[in-house]
Structures are given as C-alpha cells and as structure tokens.
Design an enzyme around this catalytic site. Structure first.
Site, short mmCIF file in Angstrom:
data_model
loop_
_atom_site.label_atom_id
_atom_site.label_comp_id
_atom_site.label_asym_id
_atom_site.label_seq_id
_atom_site.Cartn_x
_atom_site.Cartn_y
_atom_site.Cartn_z
N ARG A 30 -8.70 0.90 27.96
CA ARG A 30 -8.18 -0.27 27.45
C ARG A 30 -9.07 -1.36 26.86
O ARG A 30 -8.86 -1.96 26.01
CB ARG A 30 -7.34 -1.03 28.46
CG ARG A 30 -6.75 -2.39 27.97
CD ARG A 30 -5.41 -2.92 28.65
NE ARG A 30 -5.23 -2.61 30.12
CZ ARG A 30 -5.92 -3.05 31.21
NH1 ARG A 30 -6.44 -3.95 30.93
NH2 ARG A 30 -5.63 -2.66 32.34
N TYR A 68 4.84 -9.73 4.56
CA TYR A 68 5.57 -8.35 5.12
C TYR A 68 6.71 -8.84 5.99
O TYR A 68 6.35 -9.86 6.97
CB TYR A 68 4.48 -7.42 5.77
CG TYR A 68 4.99 -6.33 6.76
CD1 TYR A 68 5.57 -5.00 5.94
CD2 TYR A 68 5.07 -6.51 7.94
CE1 TYR A 68 6.15 -4.14 6.65
CE2 TYR A 68 5.56 -5.28 8.71
CZ TYR A 68 6.18 -4.30 7.89
OH TYR A 68 6.46 -3.17 8.74
N ASP A 123 -4.27 -10.96 5.28
CA ASP A 123 -3.62 -9.56 5.57
C ASP A 123 -4.00 -8.68 4.10
O ASP A 123 -3.52 -8.96 3.15
CB ASP A 123 -2.10 -9.40 5.68
CG ASP A 123 -1.64 -8.07 6.03
OD1 ASP A 123 -2.06 -7.08 5.70
OD2 ASP A 123 -0.75 -8.15 6.67
N LYS A 142 -1.36 2.13 6.68
CA LYS A 142 -1.35 2.37 5.32
C LYS A 142 -2.44 3.14 4.68
O LYS A 142 -2.91 4.30 4.61
CB LYS A 142 -1.09 0.98 4.51
CG LYS A 142 0.26 0.31 5.36
CD LYS A 142 1.60 0.69 5.67
CE LYS A 142 2.56 0.26 6.26
NZ LYS A 142 2.67 -1.15 6.20
C1 LIG Z 1 3.27 -2.36 7.20
C2 LIG Z 1 2.43 -3.71 7.25
C3 LIG Z 1 2.23 -4.41 8.21
C4 LIG Z 1 2.49 -3.69 9.64
O1 LIG Z 1 1.91 -2.87 10.07
P1 LIG Z 1 2.52 -1.62 10.93
O2 LIG Z 1 1.35 -0.69 11.29
O3 LIG Z 1 3.79 -1.11 10.25
O4 LIG Z 1 2.81 -2.16 12.31
C5 LIG Z 1 1.65 -5.65 8.12
N1 LIG Z 1 1.44 -6.19 6.86
C6 LIG Z 1 1.71 -5.47 5.87
C7 LIG Z 1 1.00 -5.88 4.35
C8 LIG Z 1 2.09 -4.10 5.83
O5 LIG Z 1 2.44 -3.57 4.76
#
Ligand SMILES: *Cc1c(COP(=O)(O)O)cnc(C)c1O
Length: 384
Positions: free
Chosen positions: A50, A102, A173, A198
């Site tokens: 962890r 998002y 982000d 992604k």
């Molecule tokens: C998909 C996404 C998230 C969330 O990520 P997960 O891995 O699906 O939890 C956050 N910010 C953006 C811009 C995203 O495209």
C-alpha cells in the site's frame, strides 16, 4: 544526463533507475503484498505494497520524469487520484474550477467535496475574469485544457500569474494532451493530474490515475494520503501503464494525424454544423494552444444538425465503437449528454454547449481512410 522525451518514455530517468538483478529488459511485476526486513529498524526501502511497490514506483518515476515533476503517485483510477488530491483541502476551503470539466470531477466536487465542507465557483476559465472569483478562503484553481468535451483552451500561464499572486495552487488535469504535447509545470502549474486510463495506458485495457507534484512539500502530503487511504495502483496495472507509455510518442503523433484528417472531413460534411478542435486556425483556442502546447491532440467534438442524426451515427458506425473513454489505440465515439456528462446539471450542460447534437471523438491509431469511410457511411445513410 537528461534524456529526450521518447527515451524517458522507455527508461524514465535512465537505465540506472531499474534495479532488477537478472538483466530482464521488461521491468518485472513485483506481485507482493509485503517485504522482509533484515532486522528491526532496517528496511530495503519497501515495507508494504500500500505504501511502496517497485513496479508502481517504476511507473511513477517515468510519469514524474515525463512531466518534469519531483514526484508522481499512481492511483487505481483517475478519479481516485482526484479524490486523493481533494484531501489536500479542509472544510471551509474554496476552489475555483472550470465549468467544462470531466463529468466525474464535477460529480465528485458537487456530491462529495461539497458535503465535506468545501465550496466551489465553477466558471468558464477561458473567458471569465478568474481573479475576480478569488475569495479570502480560496485555495486552488482546477482546470483541464483543452476542456472536455467542448475543446475550449485555457491559457495556463495567465491563470498561473493569478494563482501565484494570491498564493493558490494551480492544478491542471493534463489527461487530454498527455505530457507529450503539454507540460503544465513549465507554464506555472503546481499539481498535474492524469487519468492514466487514457493516453498513458493507451490501449483501452487498464484503469489508472496519477498526481504529479513539483514540490517536495506537496509530494510528502500526497504520500501520506496514499499510504493512509490506500488507492494505489496494483503491480500488474502499473506494468501495463509502463508498457503503454513506451509507445506514447508514436501513438500521440498517429492519433493527432488521424484527428486532423477526420476534422478535415467533418468540416466539409453538410450535416455537420460545427467542429470543435483547437487545431482549426479559426477556432478561439488556436493561438493559445499553439503557444502553450506542442500539438493539438487527438480529441475533437462535432455538432450535427439534429439529435436524430447524432443517434443514427452512434448506431450505424461499423468500425468505430460507441463507447465512453478516450486516448486509446481504438477510435471511440462518445455521446457526452448521456454518458460522460450525464451528471452535470442540465442548465450547466446546455450553457456549455453540450447539447444532444454533440458527439465527441477520440481518434485512435487505425488507418485514417477507414475511419473517414466509416463516419461518411454513418452520416450519409441518414434519411432526412
Ligand atoms: C477519464 C478522465 C478522468 C477520470 O479518470 P478515470 O481513470 O476514468 O477514473 C479524469 N479527467 C479526465 C480529463 C478524464 O478524461
């Protein structure tokens, strides 16, 4: 020695950073929950997975080196990363966030962070005067750029001048651009978030999230949070991310090339009313994007002439799946109104232009002519 980006995608800061003694070229998956200690008070640097795991650490070191941060922390999902990031704040704190985020981030802020006593101003950071929303208890500004799904471009450097003036954290982000195209620390950001699901993972097969810090102070706080709350990335998923990142530059270039070709096609389709892509020279964000990023990415959105046509396209593509998510080898079509942004209040959604005629497309790395032929038949088979 500072290696170039593509080399860091494979070796991180260098080969010396790997510590496997067998000579394995592929970094091993350390599938262990715990670690032996030589004696009381001594540790090999690993106590319990962890807290630390070598495979996770390798993924973290690579992502930190790609973003130019001092530390990166790998989480089980992007949302787990953003949730952990919110633990930096306490009841009474106020955050300014962009309104076109998002959908999952908006849901977290409105339904969980708010309940925990944190307040928000959700504003359009690409057009509004962000500084006028700073209050005495404001602690941070949280943005994505380009935004999801409307592809608005926010001037990161301009926002960072405001956050620095007021002693706030600037959190970016950076999922949509990946560090290949955009490195927000160079533009004044303090914390970078990634959904590793992604572009970093890149194959639509793994969930992951990252927080990258550019100071030891923030990194220490986050290390305490991940150790305590326990949402670190598993060894196997860390390995998939390490493997995915090796081809990040190749995938980003090819996906961008495909996106540009698709944009060119969509701009000439009569039934397509508007195309949102920062690489279109007439688009509002073009100049800023050109200034702060090394490319325009592979995400785009487009508005068609009716909701019926939008639904028809989603049902009739033969190659391109209608599926949530982005940034993978497969081109995906998404319907933000009922998928990614279903939890955004309708009036906010419509104000941001996310109507039921908007489709989002994440270009993958297939052959571009196949993608265009598929979109063409899906659009033109609609009987008006
Ligand atoms: C998909 C996404 C998230 C969330 O990520 P997960 O891995 O699906 O939890 C956050 N910010 C953006 C811009 C995203 O495209």
């Amino acid at each position: 020695m500072d290696y170039a980006f593509a080399t860091r995608c494979i070796y991180g800061k260098g080969r010396g950073c790997t510590f496997d003694r067998t000579g394995a070229i592929s970094f091993p998956i350390y599938q262990t929950a715990t670690y032996e200690h030589p004696e009381v008070g001594k540790s090999m640097g690993f106590d319990y997975s962890r807290l630390q795991n070598p495979t996770r650490q390798q993924a973290e070191n690579i992502v930190a080196s790609l973003e130019g941060g001092v530390d990166a922390l790998a989480f089980s999902t992007g949302m787990a990363a953003i949730t952990a990031m919110m633990e930096l704040f306490k009841p009474g704190d106020h955050l300014i966030t962009d309104s076109d985020l998002y959908g999952g981030s908006i849901r977290l802020f409105n339904h969980i962070s708010k309940k925990n006593g944190i307040t928000f101003s959700h504003i359009d950071c690409s057009t509004e005067d962000v500084e006028s929303f700073v209050q005495e208890n404001t602690k941070a500004v949280f943005i994505e750029t380009p935004t999801n799904p409307m592809m608005n471009v926010i001037d990161i450097r301009k926002i960072s001048e405001i956050t620095k003036r007021h002693g706030l954290l600037l959190i970016v982000d950076n999922t949509f651009m990946s560090p290949y195209f955009q490195t927000p620390f160079e533009l004044g950001a303090d914390i970078i978030i990634h959904s590793g699901t992604k572009f970093l993972g890149g194959h639509n097969d793994t969930l992951a999230g990252f927080i990258v810090a550019n100071s030891h102070e923030i990194s220490e706080k986050l290390r305490f949070i991940i150790k305590t709350t326990g949402s670190g990335l598993s060894p196997f998923d860390s390995w998939l991310i390490i493997r995915g990142i090796k081809t990040l530059p190749l995938r980003m270039e090819k996906a961008q090339e495909n996106a540009k070709a698709i944009v060119g096609f969509l701009l000439n389709e009569i039934a397509v009313k508007k195309v949102y892509y920062p690489g279109i020279p007439e688009s509002r964000g073009y100049e800023i994007c050109k200034k702060q990023a090394r490319g325009f990415g592979s995400m785009l959105a487009f508005e068609v002439e009716s909701k019926e046509l939008a639904l028809h396209i989603l049902k009739n593509t033969e190659l391109i799946p209608f599926a949530e998510s982005l940034g993978g080898t497969e081109t995906l079509l998404t319907y933000p109104a009922t998928q990614t942004h279903a939890d955004v209040p309708e009036e906010v959604r419509l104000r941001n232009g996310i109507t039921d005629k908007i489709l989002r497309l994440s270009a993958g790395i297939e052959d571009k002519d196949d993608l265009i032929a598929d979109l063409k038949q899906a659009i033109r088979s609609f009987r008006r």
